[in-house]
Design a protein around this motif. Structure first.
Motif, PDB file in Angstrom:
ATOM      1  N   ASP A 161      -9.692   7.202  -9.463  1.00 47.95           N
ATOM      2  CA  ASP A 161      -8.483   6.517 -10.289  1.00 47.95           C
ATOM      3  C   ASP A 161      -7.207   7.020 -10.282  1.00 47.95           C
ATOM      4  OD1 ASP A 161     -10.532   4.812 -11.214  1.00 47.95           O
ATOM      5  OD2 ASP A 161     -11.086   5.774 -13.120  1.00 47.95           O
TER       6      ASP A 161
ATOM      7  N   ALA B  99     -14.840   4.075  -2.381  1.00 45.66           N
ATOM      8  CA  ALA B  99     -13.666   3.298  -2.860  1.00 45.66           C
ATOM      9  C   ALA B  99     -12.994   2.540  -2.169  1.00 45.66           C
ATOM     10  CB  ALA B  99     -13.124   4.267  -3.854  1.00 45.66           C
TER      11      ALA B  99
ATOM     12  N   ARG C 294     -11.545  -0.705  -2.885  1.00 48.22           N
ATOM     13  CA  ARG C 294     -10.637  -0.856  -4.155  1.00 48.22           C
ATOM     14  C   ARG C 294      -9.225  -0.584  -3.662  1.00 48.22           C
ATOM     15  NH1 ARG C 294     -12.896   3.095  -8.725  1.00 48.22           N
ATOM     16  NH2 ARG C 294     -11.002   2.105  -9.798  1.00 48.22           N
TER      17      ARG C 294
ATOM     18  N   THR D   1      -7.653  -3.511  -1.828  1.00 48.84           N
ATOM     19  CA  THR D   1      -7.025  -4.723  -2.824  1.00 48.84           C
ATOM     20  C   THR D   1      -5.617  -4.316  -3.244  1.00 48.84           C
ATOM     21  OG1 THR D   1      -7.968  -3.502  -4.777  1.00 48.84           O
ATOM     22  CG2 THR D   1      -9.497  -5.036  -3.639  1.00 48.84           C
TER      23      THR D   1
END
Length: 320
Positions: free
Chosen positions: A65, A93, A96, A99
């Motif tokens: 994150d 990831a 992610r 995107t």
């Protein structure tokens, strides 16, 4: 033409940052280099970057994150990991990041799962016809010690940077309660080499640069010299066969054992610590990655120079 690269777990990788900057300049790319680490104020590479960020450890649930926030806020085009332990989280990831328009220089999860497990690495290479040392789980060796050829090499299944490795001469020297899964490997004696590989976006092996590890410190080459021999190219082709989904920069290590001959024993699916030597020898993997990133024609080749010598020394970065 612009690009922003984030070097993750940057540590001391000033040389890698320099390679990216020189490559971008030669390709006509306006490059911004960012870096992150647990303590960026104590990282030489973070000090050398255009901007640095603090992030949690790569095994922290907040690591991904934190990188996603940096990538979004700073319009990062490419993340370049530098240590083995972050490859798994980043591979998992990768979508992610895609995107938000950020690529991660990491092979797919199945590739990382193999290279992060030294027993699976040995099995995959052996199945592809690549010569490997024998290797067995430590507990299997303890249970059948009379069938083991001692002395042997003890190492963690997913270790890196020479952590926890040592020579053991009998089952009595095996740790009773290791902190992590361990394996025994054939003890190899002979010259050690690293082969740096570049596999392009289509899966084609475009370059394989070998250097002999003349001196090693903390698992990383300190003095090395490039050597060209058809043997090393054949081994690189075998590694590529064993990992058909691998992409980008990888490196593997081998020893030419005085009795058994060449044996490949480790793969790192990332830029190796000795990459600046390959770059100096003419194999500019950093440039070729940037060319793929921005859509330039590829200049990838395998016409690097043998006899290039790297002699590392300690230097200081000053701040404040």
């Amino acid at each position: 033409m612009h690009a922003t690269v984030l070097v993750s777990s940057a540590g001391r990788r000033v040389g890698l940052i320099d390679c990216f900057r020189r490559s971008a300049s030669a390709a006509g790319i306006d490059l911004r280099v960012l870096a992150c680490d647990l303590e960026p104020e104590l990282s030489a590479a973070c000090q050398a970057a255009d901007r640095a960020y603090a992030v949690p450890r790569c095994d922290d649930p907040g690591f991904i994150d934190a990188l996603l926030r940096i990538a979004a806020d700073a319009d990062v085009d490419l993340i370049v990991p530098t240590i083995d332990t972050e490859l798994g989280p980043l591979a998992a990831a990768a979508q992610r990041f895609r995107t938000i328009g950020t690529q991660v220089h990491v092979s797919p999860v199945p590739v990382i799962d193999v290279v992060r497990d030294k027993l699976r690495t040995t099995e995959a290479l052996d199945a592809a016809g690549v010569p490997v040392p024998w290797a067995i789980p430590m507990e299997a060796a303890r249970a059948a010690s009379d069938q083991v050829s001692w002395p042997a090499f003890l190492k963690p299944l997913s270790g890196s940077a020479s952590r926890g490795i040592r020579i053991v001469r009998s089952a009595d020297e095996l740790p009773a309660e290791p902190d992590e899964p361990m394996m025994l490997q054939q003890l190899l004696v002979g010259p050690e080499y690293t082969v740096n590989m570049f596999i392009d976006a289509t899966g084609s092996l475009r370059s394989a640069v070998t250097h002999r590890r003349l001196r090693v410190r903390a698992g990383e080459v300190e003095k090395g010299r490039t050597e060209r021999d058809p043997l090393f190219r054949r081994l690189a082709e075998g590694v590529a066969r064993a990992l058909p989904a691998a992409r980008g920069v990888l490196c593997f290590q081998l020893i030419i054992d005085e009795s058994a001959g060449p044996r490949v024993f480790e793969i790192n699916a990332r830029f190796g610590g000795g990459y600046p030597l390959a770059h100096f020898a003419g194999a500019e993997y950093a440039r070729w990655l940037l060319e793929e990133l921005v859509g330039l024609p590829s200049t990838a080749h395998d016409s690097w120079r043998a006899g290039a010598l790297m002699l590392r020394y300690d230097a200081a970065v000053f701040a404040g």
